[in-house]
Design an enzyme around this catalytic site. Structure first.
Site: not given
Ligand code: ACO
Length: 441
Positions: A316, A373
């Site tokens: 998140h 979710d």
């Molecule tokens: N699975 C695997 N790796 C992940 C995930 C995940 N779900 N989420 C983040 N990471 C990793 C990224 O690849 C990144 O790795 P790195 O540091 O090696 O490059 C690190 O964790 C940081 O991730 P970011 O994408 O920079 O974090 P951000 O805050 O931008 O993303 C987000 C948040 C978009 C929710 C992300 O965690 C994600 O895509 N999750 C999966 C989709 C999801 O469940 N969305 C619902 C969110 S809740 C809502 O909106 C209602």
């Protein structure tokens, strides 16, 4: 009802190219600190760069408080856990939109208004028949919501002098009709006749009845299912400046009407990184189950993909601990499945996935915990809601938040057309060469 941040009287000094600028320091009611950079460009010629707005406060808001480090979520000051336990969704919607919990009289009035506006114009019913069979319900939902502005054009301009009453009617209309539109889009997708709203049923029971009853088979409305739906909708009702809410505010800042602004929010919510993740979680769990691979193997492939594959329902932008909403939903999964006598292998798979991820340094070191979710889809499946409708359910829940945020923005005298700056990185000035210029007319 605009409350402002407090100017602490302190300043932060920014020195840039020999000039020092004093940035006022502001605090919110929970002590969060902000630097006011409104004069930055004027004074220094520089703008800020902040991809994804990780550090940008786009507004001041008195609606929702969220502390991602401590896992706190409150609507208008009330902890979400307390609201989920003791309130119904429509009361929470009232709280978000009006700023206070309704008393008995206000509850009755709100209920009767929601009933009064629950029907759709009959002409809108025909729209459903024109969508292709495979149309995603989120596309239909967004199109139907923006279409409301053609049937109720009195609110076609979001004018600053719009009477409060017109805004309130539009908000009530939207709250009530979105539920009818959602249920109708489901009925259309399975080729069954539409079921009209009933005034004798409360909001969630009414929705379930429109979804699942048919002329040949009435739906048995179980109080436990109604309660589970109330809780899910409450937990989704607002989440401060998330992607879809920011879309609503941004589009609304051009003074477009409430329906069009909310339609934009619905489109943003659809995305798999945002509300669309609830559908992706079930797709992911079903894929793991169908492939016969172990959960551990799946987790390893996510890690190896270096961000190309994701564990949907994890991570998140703001929560760096367990999402408080996921905690509540996880707890209610077991009880709902028991009441409905459903044994869903995806729930065991989800538990296993969480357990493995929570012991893995990749997820722990990145603070990737289950979000709202991760478990919600399991409950929706048990209730009988197909996965294509999950994000529609999210939209139903988030609607009062969008309305409240749109209203708050509109009432804020500081609210401006939202228009970020950029740092241009394209070619410097150049001119057309002779071969670029066509002699044809
Ligand atoms: N699975 C695997 N790796 C992940 C995930 C995940 N779900 N989420 C983040 N990471 C990793 C990224 O690849 C990144 O790795 P790195 O540091 O090696 O490059 C690190 O964790 C940081 O991730 P970011 O994408 O920079 O974090 P951000 O805050 O931008 O993303 C987000 C948040 C978009 C929710 C992300 O965690 C994600 O895509 N999750 C999966 C989709 C999801 O469940 N969305 C619902 C969110 S809740 C809502 O909106 C209602």
């Amino acid at each position: 009802m605009n409350t402002h941040s407090t100017d602490t009287g302190e300043t932060a000094e920014l020195t840039f190219r020999g000039k020092t600028l004093s940035l006022p320091v502001l605090t919110g009611s929970e002590g969060e600190v902000a630097l006011d950079i409104a004069n930055l460009r004027k004074a220094t010629g520089a703008v800020t760069r902040d991809y994804g707005y990780l550090n940008t406060g786009s507004c001041e808001s008195a609606i929702t408080f969220l502390d991602g480090e401590k896992g706190i979520l409150r609507y208008r000051g009330y902890p979400v856990e307390e609201l989920a336990e003791k309130s119904r969704f429509v009361e929470v919607a009232y709280l978000l939109i009006n700023g206070h919990m309704p008393d008995a009289n206000e509850r009755r009035q709100w209920s009767s208004l929601l009933n009064q506006h629950s029907m759709m114009h009959e002409d809108m019913r025909h729209f459903f028949y024109r969508y292709p069979e495979r149309a995603h319900p989120m596309a239909i939902l967004s199109a139907m919501v923006v279409s409301l502005s053609t049937f109720y054009p009195e609110l076609s301009q979001h004018r600053p002098d719009e009477p409060e009453e017109a805004i309130n009617i539009a908000a009530t209309r939207l709250m009530s009709k979105l539920r009818t539109i959602a249920a109708f889009s489901y009925k259309k997708s399975i080729g069954e006749p539409f079921v009209y709203p009933r005034h004798d049923l409360k909001y969630c029971a009414n929705f379930l009845n429109m979804m699942f009853s048919s002329p040949v088979c009435p739906y048995d409305i179980k109080p436990e299912v109604v309660q589970a739906l109330n809780v899910l909708l409450i937990l989704h009702a607002d989440h401060e400046q998330n992607c879809s809410t920011s879309a609503v505010r941004l589009v609304g800042s051009a003074r477009v009407n409430l329906y069009a602004s909310v339609a934009a929010g619905i489109c943003a919510l659809w995305g798999p990184l945002h509300g669309g993740a609830n559908q992706m979680v079930i797709d992911m769990l079903e894929d793991i189950l169908a492939s016969g691979r172990s959960v551990k193997d799946y987790v390893e492939s996510v890690k190896a993909s270096k961000g190309k594959e994701l564990l949907y329902g994890f991570g998140h932008r703001v929560y760096k601990t367990y999402d408080p909403r996921a905690k509540i939903i996880k707890r209610s999964c077991d009880s709902v499945l028991k009441v409905l006598n459903v044994n869903d292998p995806l729930l065991d798979l989800a538990f296993e996935l969480e357990e493995i991820a929570m012991r893995d340094d990749y997820f722990v070191s990145r603070n990737l915990y289950p979000n709202v979710d991760f478990y919600s889809g399991i409950i929706y499946r048990a209730i009988g809601i197909p996965k294509e409708m999950f994000t529609v359910m999210f939209a139903l829940g988030r609607l009062p938040g969008w309305i409240a945020q749109w209203k708050e923005a509109r009432e804020d005298p500081r609210f401006k057309l939202q228009r970020p700056r950029q740092i241009y990185t394209g070619p410097r000035i150049r001119h057309l060469e002779p071969e670029h210029i066509s002699s044809e007319a």
